[in-house]
Design a protein around this motif. Structure first.
Motif, mmCIF file in Angstrom:
data_model
loop_
_atom_site.group_PDB
_atom_site.id
_atom_site.type_symbol
_atom_site.label_atom_id
_atom_site.label_comp_id
_atom_site.label_asym_id
_atom_site.label_seq_id
_atom_site.Cartn_x
_atom_site.Cartn_y
_atom_site.Cartn_z
ATOM 1 N N ALA A 225 -82.460 -11.665 101.170
ATOM 2 C CA ALA A 225 -82.304 -11.611 99.709
ATOM 3 C C ALA A 225 -81.708 -10.284 99.281
ATOM 4 O O ALA A 225 -80.906 -10.217 98.336
ATOM 5 C CB ALA A 225 -83.660 -11.832 99.033
ATOM 6 N N LEU A 226 -82.078 -9.200 99.982
ATOM 7 C CA LEU A 226 -81.494 -7.889 99.669
ATOM 8 C C LEU A 226 -79.996 -7.895 99.950
ATOM 9 O O LEU A 226 -79.214 -7.289 99.210
ATOM 10 C CB LEU A 226 -82.192 -6.805 100.492
ATOM 11 C CG LEU A 226 -81.865 -5.353 100.139
ATOM 12 C CD1 LEU A 226 -82.265 -5.048 98.694
ATOM 13 C CD2 LEU A 226 -82.574 -4.396 101.089
ATOM 14 N N ARG B 251 -76.145 -2.436 93.460
ATOM 15 C CA ARG B 251 -75.763 -2.112 94.838
ATOM 16 C C ARG B 251 -76.222 -0.707 95.221
ATOM 17 O O ARG B 251 -76.596 -0.455 96.373
ATOM 18 C CB ARG B 251 -74.256 -2.232 94.992
ATOM 19 C CG ARG B 251 -73.750 -3.673 95.041
ATOM 20 C CD ARG B 251 -72.242 -3.713 94.985
ATOM 21 N NE ARG B 251 -71.705 -5.011 95.373
ATOM 22 C CZ ARG B 251 -70.429 -5.332 95.271
ATOM 23 N NH1 ARG B 251 -69.557 -4.453 94.782
ATOM 24 N NH2 ARG B 251 -70.005 -6.513 95.643
ATOM 25 N N VAL B 252 -76.168 0.205 94.262
ATOM 26 C CA VAL B 252 -76.649 1.565 94.529
ATOM 27 C C VAL B 252 -78.126 1.540 94.891
ATOM 28 O O VAL B 252 -78.556 2.150 95.874
ATOM 29 C CB VAL B 252 -76.401 2.476 93.309
ATOM 30 C CG1 VAL B 252 -77.039 3.844 93.513
ATOM 31 C CG2 VAL B 252 -74.905 2.627 93.041
ATOM 32 N N ASP C 145 -74.091 -8.924 97.366
ATOM 33 C CA ASP C 145 -73.007 -9.883 97.138
ATOM 34 C C ASP C 145 -72.713 -10.113 95.664
ATOM 35 O O ASP C 145 -71.687 -10.704 95.328
ATOM 36 C CB ASP C 145 -73.349 -11.228 97.791
ATOM 37 C CG ASP C 145 -73.366 -11.145 99.310
ATOM 38 O OD1 ASP C 145 -72.661 -10.279 99.847
ATOM 39 O OD2 ASP C 145 -74.077 -11.941 99.941
ATOM 40 N N VAL C 146 -73.614 -9.669 94.781
ATOM 41 C CA VAL C 146 -73.397 -9.856 93.344
ATOM 42 C C VAL C 146 -72.307 -8.884 92.884
ATOM 43 O O VAL C 146 -72.475 -7.672 92.945
ATOM 44 C CB VAL C 146 -74.691 -9.626 92.540
ATOM 45 C CG1 VAL C 146 -74.420 -9.787 91.044
ATOM 46 C CG2 VAL C 146 -75.775 -10.597 92.990
ATOM 47 N N VAL C 147 -71.190 -9.418 92.445
ATOM 48 C CA VAL C 147 -70.030 -8.590 92.082
ATOM 49 C C VAL C 147 -70.023 -8.352 90.572
ATOM 50 O O VAL C 147 -69.999 -9.310 89.790
ATOM 51 C CB VAL C 147 -68.717 -9.274 92.503
ATOM 52 C CG1 VAL C 147 -67.511 -8.429 92.100
ATOM 53 C CG2 VAL C 147 -68.717 -9.531 94.004
ATOM 54 N N SER D 65 -81.429 -4.185 88.719
ATOM 55 C CA SER D 65 -81.548 -2.763 89.060
ATOM 56 C C SER D 65 -82.939 -2.231 88.750
ATOM 57 O O SER D 65 -83.511 -1.454 89.525
ATOM 58 C CB SER D 65 -80.495 -1.957 88.291
ATOM 59 O OG SER D 65 -79.187 -2.356 88.645
ATOM 60 N N ASN D 66 -83.508 -2.658 87.618
ATOM 61 C CA ASN D 66 -84.862 -2.220 87.261
ATOM 62 C C ASN D 66 -85.885 -2.672 88.293
ATOM 63 O O ASN D 66 -86.781 -1.909 88.681
ATOM 64 C CB ASN D 66 -85.234 -2.774 85.886
ATOM 65 C CG ASN D 66 -84.464 -2.092 84.766
ATOM 66 O OD1 ASN D 66 -83.967 -0.984 84.927
ATOM 67 N ND2 ASN D 66 -84.352 -2.768 83.628
#
Length: 474
Positions: A232-233, A260-261, A238-240, A190-191
């Motif tokens: 890649a984005l 995801r946000v 897809d990372v849950v 996220s960072n």
């Protein structure tokens, strides 16, 4: 805000450092879930490469989330161990790492009385100025000292592009590594995405008007890097994340994840300027329908919904039909299925109409939390079909696609379900406001002017009763 100074018990034989590895690993286990320590001094603790590697792994996995200062000076670390620690700093930008020899301050003086004076002129506030230069102080306070802020950046990496950030190749390489690491890497991921958004906004703001092909000609490296890594984005989406317990429930629920946000914000940023070349590339990546598939599955994430609405608006006004057309087909053009089955989900307009129908007749406060998002998305799509309204974002192709769906046409018709829900909404996402209770008319109320008594009038009445020596209720 806590500072921890840690000292292991010294070994009997300084050359026998094996016992300290276990101590370091025990400390790492304690720090993993700690969220209060901001500064950690482990200098002169005989920490070897194994202990340093354990620290690096813990920090890379988002352990000790609030840590911004780590002192590992005067420890027998090899260049490889130092390199592993420096790799952590590249990911955790806020972390200040100290390695190498431990040197005493040059201005440490002993007075004749045996007291210790730190810094020259400490009695004149010199020590206070030094304190404000530390990373821990700067994290929580703004000093307003332009000299300190400017000097803080000197000697540090300004970024290969002179923008204070990572090069696009390095940034996306880190993103791919974190995606491969899975759920534990979400905070760091996220960072990085937030850094990318800042770069994109800066570069998009420099585009000429009209932009022509400047967005994809390579002159804006972060825009180019982003559109070359759209796959890649998509992997980021897809990372849950692990399930979480919501405030008003006891059972774990699927979480959206901040990554995801921010990935949705990246898509929104790319589409905001309606650049034809960029729109074509985003359409090919199928990121837009994937954003809406995730948004409809998570009814309680307003942060995601707000960004998805911007994506929808930008898509519907685009000149690239491949960007919005899949949304109006079964499975959203990506083979999305109904939860728990193999049946294709309906088109976006059908899913929105079905969700909205469930709210009809349901009292405010008991409706599905996603209802606000559903109604706002319906309004965007209705505006695409309205060439009369001055606030419309009319698109004849979108209108044609929607008018082919009889269910949608009935839903948005005059006096239809959408009109009823919008009338009830009255500007509030939670439904109609509760009606104010009516008070019975009386002669006494009429003499007081009628209606409700204000709080100021009640206070004045109580003060008057107190002055007359009366008590309420007498």
């Amino acid at each position: 805000m806590q500072r921890l100074y840690f000292r292991f018990a010294p070994p009997v034989d300084p050359s026998a450092l094996g016992t300290d590895i276990n101590d370091a690993e025990q400390l790492v286990d304690v720090l993993k879930a700690n969220s209060s320590i901001t500064s950690l001094d482990l200098s002169s603790n005989h920490i070897t490469d194994e202990g340093a590697q354990a620290l690096a792994s813990m920090l890379t996995s988002s352990g000790a989330a609030e840590l911004i200062e780590l002192d590992l000076r005067d420890n027998p670390l090899s260049p490889a161990a130092v390199q592993a620690l420096e790799a952590v700093v590249k990911v955790r930008k806020q972390l200040a790492l100290k390695v190498g020899a431990l040197q005493q301050p040059a201005d440490l003086e002993r007075t004749s009385s045996g007291s210790t004076t730190w810094g020259k002129g400490s009695g004149e506030g010199g020590g206070s100025k030094e304190l404000t230069k530390g990373p821990m102080f700067r994290k929580y306070f703004q000093t307003g000292d332009e000299e300190d802020e400017s000097s803080a950046g000197q000697g540090e990496a300004d970024g290969p592009l002179g923008d204070g950030g990572m090069a696009p190749e390095e940034l996306w390489s880190e993103v791919k590594l974190l995606v491969a690491a899975g759920t534990p890497s979400i905070p760091l991921l996220s960072n990085l995405l937030q850094q990318l958004i800042a770069h994109l906004n800066r570069e998009l703001g420099t585009l000429p008007v009209p932009p022509y092909d400047a967005a994809v000609d390579g002159s804006r490296p972060h825009i180019k890097g982003c559109i070359m890594n759209l796959e890649a984005l998509g992997s980021v989406l897809d990372v849950v994340p692990r399930q979480v317990v919501m405030q008003y429930g006891s059972e774990p629920q699927p979480a959206v994840g901040s990554h995801r946000v921010w990935a949705t914000e990246v898509v929104s940023t790319l589409l905001a300027h309606n650049l034809t070349a960029v729109d074509h590339l985003v359409a090919r990546s199928k990121l837009v329908p994937r954003v809406f598939a995730i948004s409809l599955l998570h009814p309680m994430c307003s942060a995601l919904h707000a960004r998805a609405l911007r994506v929808l608006r930008s898509s519907c006004v685009s000149k690239v039909s491949a960007l919005y057309a899949p949304l109006f087909t079964a499975g959203l053009g990506i083979g999305a299925t109904v939860a728990g089955g193999e049946e294709l989900s309906g088109s976006l307009q059908q899913q929105l109409a079905d969700r909205a129908a469930l709210a009809l007749g349901v009292p405010s406060g008991r409706r599905d939390p996603v209802m606000g998002f559903v109604l706002e998305a319906c309004k965007v799509m209705r505006a695409c079909c309205d060439e009369v309204n001055r606030d419309s974002i009319f698109n004849s192709n979108v209108r044609r696609l929607l008018q082919m769906d009889p269910k949608w046409s009935e839903f948005v018709s005059e006096g239809g379900l959408l009109a009823q829900l919008c009338k009830e909404q009255e500007g509030d996402l939670g439904g109609p406001r509760a009606a104010r209770p009516q008070m019975e008319d009386s002669q006494e109320m009429a003499e007081m002017g009628g209606g409700l008594i204000s709080s100021q009038e009640i206070l004045a009445l109580l003060h008057g009763m107190s002055a007359m020596g009366m008590q309420p209720g007498q």
